[in-house]
Scaffold this active site. Structure first.
Site, PDB file in Angstrom:
ATOM      1  N   LYS A  13      16.390 -43.734   2.382  1.00 16.17           N
ATOM      2  CA  LYS A  13      14.969 -43.425   2.159  1.00 16.17           C
ATOM      3  C   LYS A  13      14.781 -42.720   0.819  1.00 16.17           C
ATOM      4  CE  LYS A  13      15.581 -39.181   4.864  1.00 16.17           C
ATOM      5  NZ  LYS A  13      15.500 -38.620   6.236  1.00 16.17           N
ATOM      6  N   TYR A  37       8.642 -18.586 -22.563  1.00 14.30           N
ATOM      7  CA  TYR A  37       7.296 -18.200 -22.128  1.00 14.30           C
ATOM      8  C   TYR A  37       7.323 -16.846 -21.434  1.00 14.30           C
ATOM      9  CZ  TYR A  37       5.225 -22.848 -22.807  1.00 14.30           C
ATOM     10  OH  TYR A  37       4.740 -24.008 -23.333  1.00 14.30           O
TER      11      TYR A  37
END
Ligand SMILES: *Cc1c(COP(=O)(O)O)cnc(C)c1O
Length: 345
Positions: free
Chosen positions: A33, A242
């Site tokens: 899957k 950041y």
């Protein structure tokens, strides 16, 4: 070139299937899957079929239809979500076997596709998918008269061998399926490792094939190498990234590498994550950006061209720990931007 390289070793994938198969004396299927846990359903399923897998499981009918195109006629393709509204034509045309989860799905299936193969998913306590014991008791007679190909259930705590839920679910599964004469399946990767009581007629490993826990002996399937774009010296007191989230305590060499959270390298791994430059473990510094990550390569000799995020030195589970998640999520998050290379088929 700044594109990171994601190598998927199909030889090791096959070795993992063989090793899991060798732990049982029953059929070993393969769960593919979510694009084979993010690694590419086409090459992965072909390699597993060549290795001897004859039954495959997917989550959705659409995944099953794609898998049928990949594998051609022959292998059995089972669909966990069963027979949903709108699935009928695909189930029929791609010859997929839905694992029916409710009385509604059962009615829909026998009405829309009489005589078409199906299995039944039973809920033995996880409360996710499948018929509850009382539902099954009411329907069992009718269902069995239609010759299901498989009765299956799923364990909620199989990655914790000592959890009492395992034996409890095993007992409920036995009570619900004893004497039906229909092939049965309870174990995924974790269930295989719980021992023969859990193996029944078919096991359904997923994560163990792809190199993840709880299959601790798994061989490494995925290697992720990320190019270094730039290297700089920073002085004590300078910050990186950041939010000025990391401050150099001493002079350091910082490499900026070319992958970030848009590539599935989730921001949460930043403060606790590492990469490898040859034999050196290098700490991630500052926040993970969308396309870049800073790493401290002060301990590395020379200028590395690339660093390794995943591979023999760092497993998907080690990285998952750093990010507060599980190997499954690391694998299925790996983005589309990598140069994906399948080797060792
Ligand atoms: C995903 C899944 C599997 C495979 O589980 P792993 O832990 O990856 O081995 C097996 N059965 C069901 C019902 C699943 O949803």
């Amino acid at each position: 070139m700044a594109q990171a390289r994601l190598s998927i070793d199909l030889g090791e994938l096959r070795a993992n299937w063989r090793a899991l198969n060798a732990l049982t004396s029953t059929e070993t299927a393969a769960v593919v899957k979510a694009d084979a846990y993010g690694l590419g359903i086409d090459p992965a399923a072909k390699a597993l079929a060549e290795e001897g897998a004859r039954t495959f499981f997917v989550a959705l009918t659409e995944e099953g239809a794609e898998l049928r195109r990949v594998l051609g006629d022959g292998p059995t393709i089972n669909v966990f979500s069963g027979h949903m509204e709108g699935d009928t034509a695909l189930l029929r045309d791609a010859q997929l076997t839905p694992m029916l989860n409710s009385i509604d799905q059962m009615l829909r299936h026998v009405e829309a596709l009489p005589g078409h193969a199906f299995g039944v998913q039973l809920d033995t306590g996880m409360n996710r998918l499948g018929m509850e014991p009382d539902e099954w008791a009411a329907l069992r007679h009718v269902a069995l008269s239609q010759n299901p190909t498989l009765l299956m259930s799923h364990l909620a705590c199989a990655d914790e061998p000592d959890h009492t839920m395992n034996a409890q679910q095993l007992q409920v599964f036995q009570e619900m399926t004893e004497g039906t004469g229909v092939p049965r399946s309870l174990a995924a990767t974790g269930g295989i490792l719980l021992g023969p009581d859990y193996h029944f007629d078919m096991t359904r490993p997923g994560i163990g094939l792809y190199g993840g826990l709880p299959f601790a002996e798994a061989r490494t399937v995925v290697t992720l190498d990320i190019p270094v774009i730039q290297i700089r010296e920073v002085a004590a007191g300078e910050t990186v990234g950041y939010g000025n989230n990391w401050t150099a305590q001493a002079p350091a060499r910082i490499a900026t590498i070319a992958a970030g959270y848009a590539d599935g390298l989730i921001r949460a791994m930043g403060p606790d994550g590492f990469v490898w430059a040859g034999d050196s473990r290098c700490k991630i510094v500052g926040r993970v950006s969308m396309d870049m990550i800073g790493v401290d390569i002060s301990g590395v000799e020379g200028e590395p061209d690339s660093v390794q995020m995943l591979g023999d030195r760092q497993s998907v589970d080690t990285l998952a720990d750093a990010a507060g998640t599980i190997g499954y999520e690391i694998l299925t998050s790996l983005g589309a931007r990598y140069d994906r290379v399948h080797t060792g088929g």
